[in-house]
Scaffold this motif. Sequence first.
Motif, short mmCIF file in Angstrom:
data_model
loop_
_atom_site.label_atom_id
_atom_site.label_comp_id
_atom_site.label_asym_id
_atom_site.label_seq_id
_atom_site.Cartn_x
_atom_site.Cartn_y
_atom_site.Cartn_z
N UNK A 146 17.41 52.03 71.52
CA UNK A 146 18.58 51.39 70.55
C UNK A 146 19.49 51.79 70.59
N UNK A 147 20.73 51.30 71.21
CA UNK A 147 22.09 52.10 70.18
C UNK A 147 22.81 50.95 70.01
N UNK A 148 23.67 52.16 68.68
CA UNK A 148 24.17 51.29 67.99
C UNK A 148 25.83 51.75 68.17
N UNK A 149 25.90 53.06 69.20
CA UNK A 149 27.09 53.36 70.37
C UNK A 149 26.76 53.82 71.65
N UNK A 150 28.38 54.53 71.68
CA UNK A 150 27.79 55.04 72.95
C UNK A 150 27.34 56.66 72.98
N UNK A 151 26.12 56.68 73.54
CA UNK A 151 25.37 58.32 73.35
C UNK A 151 24.75 58.65 74.92
N UNK A 152 24.51 60.15 74.66
CA UNK A 152 24.21 60.26 76.35
C UNK A 152 22.43 60.08 75.67
N UNK A 153 21.74 59.97 76.70
CA UNK A 153 20.09 59.77 76.78
C UNK A 153 20.08 60.16 77.24
N UNK A 154 17.89 60.48 76.91
CA UNK A 154 17.29 61.30 77.26
C UNK A 154 17.60 61.54 78.66
N UNK A 155 17.52 63.02 79.91
CA UNK A 155 17.30 62.18 81.43
C UNK A 155 15.70 61.90 81.51
N UNK A 156 15.98 61.19 83.08
CA UNK A 156 14.60 60.48 83.92
C UNK A 156 14.06 61.75 84.19
N UNK A 157 14.56 62.26 84.65
CA UNK A 157 14.27 63.56 86.19
C UNK A 157 15.06 65.06 85.68
N UNK A 158 14.96 65.47 86.80
CA UNK A 158 16.00 66.92 86.88
C UNK A 158 17.27 67.45 86.90
N UNK A 159 17.41 65.86 87.13
CA UNK A 159 19.07 66.07 87.81
C UNK A 159 20.39 65.06 87.16
N UNK A 160 19.18 63.98 87.33
CA UNK A 160 20.49 62.38 87.30
C UNK A 160 20.06 62.68 85.08
N UNK A 161 21.87 63.33 84.61
CA UNK A 161 22.79 62.66 83.64
C UNK A 161 22.36 61.08 83.13
N UNK A 162 22.03 60.83 82.23
CA UNK A 162 22.37 59.33 81.76
C UNK A 162 23.35 59.25 80.16
N UNK A 163 23.30 58.42 80.46
CA UNK A 163 24.61 57.76 79.07
C UNK A 163 24.42 56.07 78.80
N UNK A 164 24.15 55.67 77.92
CA UNK A 164 24.84 54.57 77.40
C UNK A 164 25.78 54.13 76.53
N UNK A 165 25.62 52.67 76.50
CA UNK A 165 26.88 51.91 75.32
C UNK A 165 25.54 50.17 75.28
N UNK A 166 25.82 49.82 73.43
CA UNK A 166 25.32 48.68 73.43
C UNK A 166 26.64 47.72 74.13
N UNK A 167 25.15 46.67 74.14
CA UNK A 167 25.92 45.52 75.06
C UNK A 167 25.62 43.90 73.52
N UNK A 168 24.00 43.15 73.84
CA UNK A 168 24.29 42.73 73.00
C UNK A 168 23.16 43.12 72.56
N UNK A 169 22.41 42.43 70.69
CA UNK A 169 21.24 42.88 70.98
C UNK A 169 20.50 43.75 71.51
#
Length: 204
Positions: A146-169
């Motif tokens: 539940x993002x309010x701004x663009x942020x780094x996200x916890x990785x889902x595995x040992x090699x993939x880095x994630x980030x995300x940003x809000x679009x709609x609610x």
Amino acid sequence: MPFLLRVELPDVPGSLGRVASAIGAGGGDIEAIEIVEHRPDGTAVDDVMLELAAGVMPDSVVSACNAVEGVRVVWISRYAAGGNLLLDLEVVEELTVHREQALDRLAGMLPVAFRVDWAARVRHTADGAVAVSATEAAPTELPWADLKQAERLPPVDDVTLLCGAPLLDDEIVVLGRSGGPEFLDSELARLGHLAGLAVSIAGR
């Protein structure tokens, strides 16, 4: 095949020229350069698209760059998307032309704009996170936050880095980058800005 090099260097006149000379000495041919970030500590981060001469290993370019005073190679990898660095302005222009599909087209264009492996528009439902649209390399199980701004996200595995940003609610856009480099604050700011523009362009 093209390679993408991310390099940290002093943010002073002449630094980029010395890096360019080192790349040439190491057997690389520069195709494009993009300034990624200027830092308060007096350093800058640049992305360099380059081709290697036949028989040249990327380690040769890395060693040549690291030998330059104040320069540090952060990351180098093959860049299968080719030799075009897609500017944010081009993303906005494409979204404007296709307003009704702006949110879906955003996910499709972000891998090239951010040099990531995949992107997905993710919706939160009662059954969990589902992909509204995603690029081919996106995993079947996608993260949700539940993002309010663009942020780094916890990785889902040992090699993939994630980030995300809000679009709609109930929607976010997520980027996945395998093996690095880490998402910079400037990249998060760009992602948040582009996501906001996509929502505005789509009239949502």
